[in-house]
Design a protein around this motif. Structure first.
Motif, PDB file in Angstrom:
ATOM      1  N   ASN A  43      50.112  24.643  29.296  1.00  0.00           N
ATOM      2  CA  ASN A  43      48.961  24.220  28.714  1.00  0.00           C
ATOM      3  C   ASN A  43      48.299  22.864  29.075  1.00  0.00           C
ATOM      4  N   LEU A  44      47.304  22.741  29.233  1.00  0.00           N
ATOM      5  CA  LEU A  44      46.677  21.072  29.550  1.00  0.00           C
ATOM      6  C   LEU A  44      46.117  20.588  28.380  1.00  0.00           C
ATOM      7  N   GLN A  45      46.602  19.431  27.874  1.00  0.00           N
ATOM      8  CA  GLN A  45      46.036  18.825  26.806  1.00  0.00           C
ATOM      9  C   GLN A  45      45.506  17.317  26.815  1.00  0.00           C
ATOM     10  N   PHE A  46      44.212  17.065  26.266  1.00  0.00           N
ATOM     11  CA  PHE A  46      43.355  15.826  26.497  1.00  0.00           C
ATOM     12  C   PHE A  46      43.034  15.423  25.060  1.00  0.00           C
ATOM     13  N   CYS A  47      42.903  14.021  25.223  1.00  0.00           N
ATOM     14  CA  CYS A  47      42.570  13.087  24.010  1.00  0.00           C
ATOM     15  C   CYS A  47      41.002  12.654  24.066  1.00  0.00           C
ATOM     16  N   PHE A  48      40.291  12.492  23.158  1.00  0.00           N
ATOM     17  CA  PHE A  48      39.060  11.914  23.190  1.00  0.00           C
ATOM     18  C   PHE A  48      39.081  10.436  22.785  1.00  0.00           C
ATOM     19  N   LYS A  49      38.412   9.764  23.216  1.00  0.00           N
ATOM     20  CA  LYS A  49      38.318   8.176  22.693  1.00  0.00           C
ATOM     21  C   LYS A  49      37.236   8.303  21.466  1.00  0.00           C
ATOM     22  N   LYS A  50      36.261   9.101  21.574  1.00  0.00           N
ATOM     23  CA  LYS A  50      35.431   9.102  20.270  1.00  0.00           C
ATOM     24  C   LYS A  50      35.258  10.356  20.246  1.00  0.00           C
ATOM     25  N   ILE A  51      35.637  11.013  18.958  1.00  0.00           N
ATOM     26  CA  ILE A  51      35.433  12.300  18.503  1.00  0.00           C
ATOM     27  C   ILE A  51      34.131  12.981  18.498  1.00  0.00           C
ATOM     28  N   PRO A  52      33.614  13.764  19.140  1.00  0.00           N
ATOM     29  CA  PRO A  52      32.308  14.395  19.406  1.00  0.00           C
ATOM     30  C   PRO A  52      31.832  15.205  17.970  1.00  0.00           C
ATOM     31  N   ASN A  53      30.634  14.903  17.653  1.00  0.00           N
ATOM     32  CA  ASN A  53      29.998  15.598  16.130  1.00  0.00           C
ATOM     33  C   ASN A  53      29.479  17.026  16.816  1.00  0.00           C
ATOM     34  N   THR A  54      30.674  17.880  17.056  1.00  0.00           N
ATOM     35  CA  THR A  54      30.156  19.155  17.581  1.00  0.00           C
ATOM     36  C   THR A  54      31.151  20.205  16.408  1.00  0.00           C
ATOM     37  N   LYS A  55      30.520  21.528  16.815  1.00  0.00           N
ATOM     38  CA  LYS A  55      31.231  22.612  15.707  1.00  0.00           C
ATOM     39  C   LYS A  55      31.222  23.708  16.682  1.00  0.00           C
ATOM     40  N   ASN A  56      32.569  24.259  16.825  1.00  0.00           N
ATOM     41  CA  ASN A  56      32.650  25.446  17.631  1.00  0.00           C
ATOM     42  C   ASN A  56      31.711  25.508  18.969  1.00  0.00           C
ATOM     43  N   ALA A  57      32.071  24.374  19.750  1.00  0.00           N
ATOM     44  CA  ALA A  57      31.395  24.555  21.102  1.00  0.00           C
ATOM     45  C   ALA A  57      32.550  24.933  22.035  1.00  0.00           C
ATOM     46  N   THR A  58      32.264  25.987  23.214  1.00  0.00           N
ATOM     47  CA  THR A  58      33.167  26.542  23.852  1.00  0.00           C
ATOM     48  C   THR A  58      32.705  25.958  25.447  1.00  0.00           C
ATOM     49  N   ILE A  59      33.835  25.705  26.267  1.00  0.00           N
ATOM     50  CA  ILE A  59      33.433  25.198  27.657  1.00  0.00           C
ATOM     51  C   ILE A  59      34.369  26.205  28.343  1.00  0.00           C
ATOM     52  N   LEU A 212      43.920  20.732  38.825  1.00  0.00           N
ATOM     53  CA  LEU A 212      42.650  19.910  39.426  1.00  0.00           C
ATOM     54  C   LEU A 212      41.418  20.527  39.077  1.00  0.00           C
ATOM     55  N   ALA A 213      41.256  21.914  39.193  1.00  0.00           N
ATOM     56  CA  ALA A 213      40.107  22.406  38.831  1.00  0.00           C
ATOM     57  C   ALA A 213      39.626  22.319  37.357  1.00  0.00           C
ATOM     58  N   SER A 214      40.701  22.591  36.590  1.00  0.00           N
ATOM     59  CA  SER A 214      40.225  22.462  35.018  1.00  0.00           C
ATOM     60  C   SER A 214      39.912  21.056  34.558  1.00  0.00           C
ATOM     61  N   VAL A 215      40.781  19.992  35.048  1.00  0.00           N
ATOM     62  CA  VAL A 215      40.527  18.636  35.068  1.00  0.00           C
ATOM     63  C   VAL A 215      39.031  18.268  35.341  1.00  0.00           C
ATOM     64  N   ASN A 216      38.588  18.811  36.583  1.00  0.00           N
ATOM     65  CA  ASN A 216      37.272  18.364  36.925  1.00  0.00           C
ATOM     66  C   ASN A 216      36.196  19.099  35.997  1.00  0.00           C
ATOM     67  N   GLN A 217      36.533  20.160  35.587  1.00  0.00           N
ATOM     68  CA  GLN A 217      35.467  20.820  34.939  1.00  0.00           C
ATOM     69  C   GLN A 217      35.391  20.436  33.430  1.00  0.00           C
ATOM     70  N   LEU A 218      36.610  20.079  32.848  1.00  0.00           N
ATOM     71  CA  LEU A 218      36.671  19.514  31.325  1.00  0.00           C
ATOM     72  C   LEU A 218      35.862  18.260  31.448  1.00  0.00           C
ATOM     73  N   SER A 219      36.254  17.306  32.335  1.00  0.00           N
ATOM     74  CA  SER A 219      35.778  15.990  32.276  1.00  0.00           C
ATOM     75  C   SER A 219      34.223  15.889  32.183  1.00  0.00           C
ATOM     76  N   VAL A 220      33.627  17.026  32.946  1.00  0.00           N
ATOM     77  CA  VAL A 220      32.217  17.143  33.199  1.00  0.00           C
ATOM     78  C   VAL A 220      31.517  17.651  31.712  1.00  0.00           C
TER      79      VAL A 220
END
Length: 398
Positions: A43-59, A212-220
């Protein structure tokens, strides 16, 4: 960071070292030999600096190396062919034949919607179903109906069924894209998210390519872009986390744009209803239900507003607030408050009105004394206002 690829780019050597360190941690944890020789999810885990105001968004994340294995069990939730019949075996046979015709072999079980309603209604049955398979697919025509039948055992644990188009011409490609790739669900309830990007059965180079592919796509794809990512780590379910990337910055400097959840398009054409003869039902995207009888069309926006005005006027006239002149009948039949404490019913007020009218009539009808023409004697007649004379007074007058 280039303009063509604005995502986060990690060095390949650094990621290789992190994958080797993760393998070493897994070997230390394996005290008992795994008899089934099953691979664990990476699993790839990442943390936000600022929590986005979104509900049930899918990437959606496209991976260069597929996640499926020979032992992967996939379940498919299908639409019922015949809604009136309680027998769902023809639906199961139809979709299994359809999958075999297109060469799809990864789907192990097909569950129609009617079977889900009848057999998996208890809470324990839903929980067992959520632990039975590795991945869940669903016909995109019934995806909006599944949350009420599956419950928190699926959606609370982020085991959401992946929508697929079973009417596609290339069905094998449609299902392989859903099964081989991964998805990240952002709920907006916490500062961290996790997504499966590989498994330990892959080689080190394959895991590195997927990372590498997932980090690039998630950051965008995440709200706020690459500047909103504080940390990237890799881990398994039972192992410790190995860091890949860390960033220092203040959350106040980040502007997070709201990401709207993807809406599933579904046809709003009227369908047949079994409870009414010769009628059809239409359900809008907002959940409103309209019944169409004998080929009549659905009400337009102007017709609905006119109908609301008419019903409002009828309600005002019925309550009496629309009329300025109030009759005695309305006065006694409307429910009123007695000194702001007790409510008086219509019956009590009607009885009170009757008593008031009786007392008024009794006071107004007072009889006058009668005069006899033969003599000047006065005969006293009983009235409601005078007291009756005694026998002594009558004798004295005579």
């Amino acid at each position: 960071m280039s303009d063509e690829n604005p995502g986060i780019e990690l060095s390949k050597e650094q990621v290789c070292k992190a994958v080797e360190a993760l393998r070493a941690l897994i070997k230390q944890k394996e005290n008992v030999k795994n008899l089934l020789d099953e691979s664990e999810k990476v699993n790839l885990q990442f943390c936000f600096k600022k929590i986005p105001n979104t509900k049930n968004a899918t990437i959606k994340i496209k991976l260069p190396n597929p996640l499926t294995q020979a032992t992967t069990d996939v379940c498919l939730f299908a639409k019922d062919l015949n809604k009136a019949s309680r027998d769902y075996e023809p639906t199961v046979r139809h979709f299994k034949e359809l999958l075999n015709k297109h060469g799809v072999k990864c789907v192990t079980e097909v569950i129609p919607l009617k079977s889900l309603k009848l057999e998996y209604k208890p809470f324990e049955a839903k929980r067992n179903l959520s632990n039975m398979y590795d991945l869940y697919l669903a016909d995109e025509r019934i995806v909006r109906l599944l949350p009420s039948f599956l419950g928190k055992n699926f959606y609370g644990r982020k085991r959401n069924p992946i929508p697929v188009n079973l009417q596609a011409k290339d069905l094998k490609k449609e299902i392989s894209e859903a099964v081989d790739n991964s998805r990240c669900y952002i709920t907006g309830k916490g500062s961290s998210c996790m997504v499966t990007i590989a498994h330990t059965g892959m080689t080190t180079d394959e895991i590195v390519e997927n990372i590498l592919a997932s980090v690039n796509q998630l950051s965008v794809g995440i709200p706020g872009g690459p500047d909103n990512i504080k940390l990237f780590v890799i881990k398994t379910i039972a192992s410790a986390s190995v860091p890949l990337y860390a960033s220092v910055g203040s959350p106040a400097d980040i502007q997070v744009s709201k990401v709207r959840p993807s809406k599933v398009k579904h046809s709003s054409e009227p369908q047949e209803i079994t409870t009414l003869f010769g009628a059809k039902v239409k359900v809008t995207s907002h959940g409103k239900v309209f019944i169409i009888k004998d080929g009549s069309s659905v009400q337009t926006k102007g017709e609905r507003s006119h109908f609301r005005e008419k019903t409002f006027q009828r309600a005002m006239i019925k309550s009496g607030s629309g009329n300025k002149k109030k009759t005695e009948h309305n006065k006694f039949h409307r429910p009123l408050m007695n000194s702001g404490k007790e409510k008086k019913t219509q019956k009590q007020l009607f009885k009170k009105g009757k008593k008031e009218t009786k007392t008024k009539l009794a006071k107004s009808t007072v009889k006058t004394p009668k005069m006899s023409s033969a003599s000047s004697k006065v005969t006293v007649v009983k009235t409601s206002s005078t007291k009756p004379a005694t026998k002594k007074r009558r004798l004295e007058k005579l």
